[in-house]
Design a protein around this motif. Structure first.
Motif, PDB file in Angstrom:
ATOM      1  N   ASP A  97       0.826  -1.206   0.000  1.00  0.00           N
ATOM      2  CA  ASP A  97       0.000   0.000   0.000  1.00  0.00           C
ATOM      3  C   ASP A  97       0.865   1.263   0.000  1.00  0.00           C
ATOM      4  O   ASP A  97       0.568   2.229  -0.708  1.00  0.00           O
ATOM      5  CB  ASP A  97      -0.915  -0.011   1.214  1.00  0.00           C
ATOM      6  N   LEU A  98       1.944   1.261   0.760  1.00  0.00           N
ATOM      7  CA  LEU A  98       2.832   2.427   0.786  1.00  0.00           C
ATOM      8  C   LEU A  98       3.586   2.605  -0.530  1.00  0.00           C
ATOM      9  O   LEU A  98       3.800   3.736  -0.975  1.00  0.00           O
ATOM     10  CB  LEU A  98       3.817   2.303   1.943  1.00  0.00           C
ATOM     11  N   ILE A  99       3.948   1.513  -1.156  1.00  0.00           N
ATOM     12  CA  ILE A  99       4.634   1.601  -2.454  1.00  0.00           C
ATOM     13  C   ILE A  99       3.688   2.163  -3.507  1.00  0.00           C
ATOM     14  O   ILE A  99       4.101   2.954  -4.359  1.00  0.00           O
ATOM     15  CB  ILE A  99       5.210   0.224  -2.861  1.00  0.00           C
ATOM     16  N   ASN A 100       2.419   1.782  -3.445  1.00  0.00           N
ATOM     17  CA  ASN A 100       1.435   2.354  -4.372  1.00  0.00           C
ATOM     18  C   ASN A 100       1.300   3.858  -4.177  1.00  0.00           C
ATOM     19  O   ASN A 100       1.166   4.605  -5.147  1.00  0.00           O
ATOM     20  CB  ASN A 100       0.073   1.687  -4.199  1.00  0.00           C
ATOM     21  N   LEU A 101       1.332   4.310  -2.931  1.00  0.00           N
ATOM     22  CA  LEU A 101       1.291   5.751  -2.677  1.00  0.00           C
ATOM     23  C   LEU A 101       2.537   6.444  -3.207  1.00  0.00           C
ATOM     24  O   LEU A 101       2.467   7.542  -3.763  1.00  0.00           O
ATOM     25  CB  LEU A 101       1.153   6.031  -1.176  1.00  0.00           C
ATOM     26  N   LEU A 102       3.666   5.807  -3.057  1.00  0.00           N
ATOM     27  CA  LEU A 102       4.921   6.388  -3.527  1.00  0.00           C
ATOM     28  C   LEU A 102       4.972   6.448  -5.049  1.00  0.00           C
ATOM     29  O   LEU A 102       5.411   7.449  -5.619  1.00  0.00           O
ATOM     30  CB  LEU A 102       6.101   5.573  -2.989  1.00  0.00           C
ATOM     31  N   ILE A 103       4.513   5.416  -5.709  1.00  0.00           N
ATOM     32  CA  ILE A 103       4.515   5.391  -7.177  1.00  0.00           C
ATOM     33  C   ILE A 103       3.570   6.450  -7.739  1.00  0.00           C
ATOM     34  O   ILE A 103       3.895   7.124  -8.708  1.00  0.00           O
ATOM     35  CB  ILE A 103       4.136   3.981  -7.694  1.00  0.00           C
ATOM     36  N   LYS A 155       1.648  10.344  -4.129  1.00  0.00           N
ATOM     37  CA  LYS A 155       0.639  10.840  -3.197  1.00  0.00           C
ATOM     38  C   LYS A 155       1.127  10.814  -1.751  1.00  0.00           C
ATOM     39  O   LYS A 155       0.348  11.048  -0.840  1.00  0.00           O
ATOM     40  CB  LYS A 155      -0.643  10.019  -3.311  1.00  0.00           C
ATOM     41  N   LEU A 156       2.390  10.527  -1.558  1.00  0.00           N
ATOM     42  CA  LEU A 156       2.953  10.445  -0.219  1.00  0.00           C
ATOM     43  C   LEU A 156       3.273  11.859   0.256  1.00  0.00           C
ATOM     44  O   LEU A 156       4.113  12.535  -0.307  1.00  0.00           O
ATOM     45  CB  LEU A 156       4.217   9.586  -0.253  1.00  0.00           C
ATOM     46  N   ASN A 157       2.577  12.328   1.312  1.00  0.00           N
ATOM     47  CA  ASN A 157       2.802  13.676   1.797  1.00  0.00           C
ATOM     48  C   ASN A 157       3.566  13.652   3.117  1.00  0.00           C
ATOM     49  O   ASN A 157       3.916  12.590   3.627  1.00  0.00           O
ATOM     50  CB  ASN A 157       1.476  14.435   1.924  1.00  0.00           C
ATOM     51  N   ASN A 158       3.815  14.816   3.682  1.00  0.00           N
ATOM     52  CA  ASN A 158       4.624  14.918   4.894  1.00  0.00           C
ATOM     53  C   ASN A 158       3.936  14.301   6.104  1.00  0.00           C
ATOM     54  O   ASN A 158       4.609  13.726   6.967  1.00  0.00           O
ATOM     55  CB  ASN A 158       4.957  16.383   5.180  1.00  0.00           C
ATOM     56  N   ASP A 159       2.630  14.399   6.193  1.00  0.00           N
ATOM     57  CA  ASP A 159       1.911  13.805   7.319  1.00  0.00           C
ATOM     58  C   ASP A 159       2.036  12.286   7.315  1.00  0.00           C
ATOM     59  O   ASP A 159       2.269  11.671   8.353  1.00  0.00           O
ATOM     60  CB  ASP A 159       0.435  14.192   7.278  1.00  0.00           C
ATOM     61  N   THR A 160       1.898  11.705   6.155  1.00  0.00           N
ATOM     62  CA  THR A 160       2.035  10.253   6.040  1.00  0.00           C
ATOM     63  C   THR A 160       3.452   9.812   6.383  1.00  0.00           C
ATOM     64  O   THR A 160       3.642   8.816   7.083  1.00  0.00           O
ATOM     65  CB  THR A 160       1.666   9.793   4.621  1.00  0.00           C
ATOM     66  N   LEU A 161       4.435  10.547   5.903  1.00  0.00           N
ATOM     67  CA  LEU A 161       5.829  10.217   6.234  1.00  0.00           C
ATOM     68  C   LEU A 161       6.103  10.332   7.726  1.00  0.00           C
ATOM     69  O   LEU A 161       6.821   9.516   8.298  1.00  0.00           O
ATOM     70  CB  LEU A 161       6.785  11.114   5.452  1.00  0.00           C
ATOM     71  N   TYR A 162       5.535  11.344   8.363  1.00  0.00           N
ATOM     72  CA  TYR A 162       5.712  11.505   9.802  1.00  0.00           C
ATOM     73  C   TYR A 162       5.146  10.297  10.543  1.00  0.00           C
ATOM     74  O   TYR A 162       5.796   9.760  11.455  1.00  0.00           O
ATOM     75  CB  TYR A 162       5.022  12.784  10.288  1.00  0.00           C
ATOM     76  N   PHE A 163       3.943   9.864  10.175  1.00  0.00           N
ATOM     77  CA  PHE A 163       3.332   8.727  10.853  1.00  0.00           C
ATOM     78  C   PHE A 163       4.109   7.438  10.589  1.00  0.00           C
ATOM     79  O   PHE A 163       4.227   6.586  11.473  1.00  0.00           O
ATOM     80  CB  PHE A 163       1.875   8.564  10.441  1.00  0.00           C
ATOM     81  N   ILE A 164       4.648   7.281   9.397  1.00  0.00           N
ATOM     82  CA  ILE A 164       5.416   6.078   9.082  1.00  0.00           C
ATOM     83  C   ILE A 164       6.724   6.044   9.875  1.00  0.00           C
ATOM     84  O   ILE A 164       7.090   5.013  10.449  1.00  0.00           O
ATOM     85  CB  ILE A 164       5.678   5.993   7.564  1.00  0.00           C
ATOM     86  N   ILE A 165       7.420   7.172   9.937  1.00  0.00           N
ATOM     87  CA  ILE A 165       8.683   7.226  10.685  1.00  0.00           C
ATOM     88  C   ILE A 165       8.432   7.046  12.179  1.00  0.00           C
ATOM     89  O   ILE A 165       9.169   6.311  12.857  1.00  0.00           O
ATOM     90  CB  ILE A 165       9.420   8.537  10.378  1.00  0.00           C
ATOM     91  N   ILE A 201      -2.272   6.303  10.713  1.00  0.00           N
ATOM     92  CA  ILE A 201      -1.735   5.989   9.384  1.00  0.00           C
ATOM     93  C   ILE A 201      -2.857   5.530   8.456  1.00  0.00           C
ATOM     94  O   ILE A 201      -2.937   5.964   7.302  1.00  0.00           O
ATOM     95  CB  ILE A 201      -0.627   4.918   9.467  1.00  0.00           C
ATOM     96  N   ILE A 202      -3.726   4.674   8.952  1.00  0.00           N
ATOM     97  CA  ILE A 202      -4.856   4.212   8.137  1.00  0.00           C
ATOM     98  C   ILE A 202      -5.765   5.381   7.772  1.00  0.00           C
ATOM     99  O   ILE A 202      -6.225   5.491   6.637  1.00  0.00           O
ATOM    100  CB  ILE A 202      -5.627   3.105   8.880  1.00  0.00           C
ATOM    101  N   ARG A 203      -5.981   6.274   8.725  1.00  0.00           N
ATOM    102  CA  ARG A 203      -6.795   7.454   8.463  1.00  0.00           C
ATOM    103  C   ARG A 203      -6.135   8.360   7.425  1.00  0.00           C
ATOM    104  O   ARG A 203      -6.799   8.882   6.534  1.00  0.00           O
ATOM    105  CB  ARG A 203      -7.018   8.216   9.760  1.00  0.00           C
ATOM    106  N   GLU A 204      -4.835   8.516   7.509  1.00  0.00           N
ATOM    107  CA  GLU A 204      -4.112   9.354   6.554  1.00  0.00           C
ATOM    108  C   GLU A 204      -4.129   8.741   5.153  1.00  0.00           C
ATOM    109  O   GLU A 204      -4.285   9.452   4.161  1.00  0.00           O
ATOM    110  CB  GLU A 204      -2.668   9.548   7.032  1.00  0.00           C
ATOM    111  N   ILE A 205      -3.999   7.434   5.065  1.00  0.00           N
ATOM    112  CA  ILE A 205      -4.080   6.761   3.760  1.00  0.00           C
ATOM    113  C   ILE A 205      -5.480   6.923   3.183  1.00  0.00           C
ATOM    114  O   ILE A 205      -5.642   7.121   1.983  1.00  0.00           O
ATOM    115  CB  ILE A 205      -3.677   5.279   3.891  1.00  0.00           C
ATOM    116  N   LYS A 206      -6.484   6.891   4.045  1.00  0.00           N
ATOM    117  CA  LYS A 206      -7.859   7.101   3.577  1.00  0.00           C
ATOM    118  C   LYS A 206      -8.030   8.515   3.040  1.00  0.00           C
ATOM    119  O   LYS A 206      -8.708   8.735   2.032  1.00  0.00           O
ATOM    120  CB  LYS A 206      -8.840   6.839   4.709  1.00  0.00           C
TER     121      LYS A 206
END
Length: 109
Positions: free
Chosen positions: A18-24, A27-37, A73-78
């Motif tokens: 799912d994260l790779i799909n966002l990266l490709i 659509k990966l933004n700073n909020d998502t990166l913060y939650f992942i890190i 993270i799930i909320r941010e992906i949504k």
């Protein structure tokens, strides 16, 4: 114990798809990166506090924050994809499992 490791690898692999799909799709933004890190940091800190220091109270708090962070993270992906992703749900279930496992060990049931 072997089923837990297998469940962890499967859920983490689905979450990474799912994260790779966002990266490709760029659509990966700073909020998502913060939650992942922060999710990575919390996962490592659970391992350190539970297995190395054997401090159940701090590992319980950390696992609760880990579960809460996974929900965000799930909320941010949504918010990014405009729909809930079924691929990230097993990873959230794994975080609930980690929290409940440490909770049971904390109360000594």
């Amino acid at each position: 114990m072997n089923y837990t490791i297998l469940f962890m690898f499967i859920s983490f692999s689905l979450f990474n798809i799912d994260l790779i799909n966002l990266l490709i799709n760029n659509k990966l933004n700073n909020d998502t990166l913060y939650f992942i890190i922060s999710n990575m940091i919390l996962g490592i800190s659970i391992l350190i506090f539970y297995f190395y220091y054997k401090n159940l109270f701090i590992s319980l708090i950390t696992s609760f924050l880990y579960m809460l962070n996974e929900f965000f993270i799930i909320r941010e992906i949504k918010l990014v994809k405009h729909k809930y992703s079924i691929l990230s749900m097993p990873y959230y279930l794994f975080s609930i499992y980690v929290f409940s496992y440490i909770l049971v060990n904390f109360f000594g049931v």
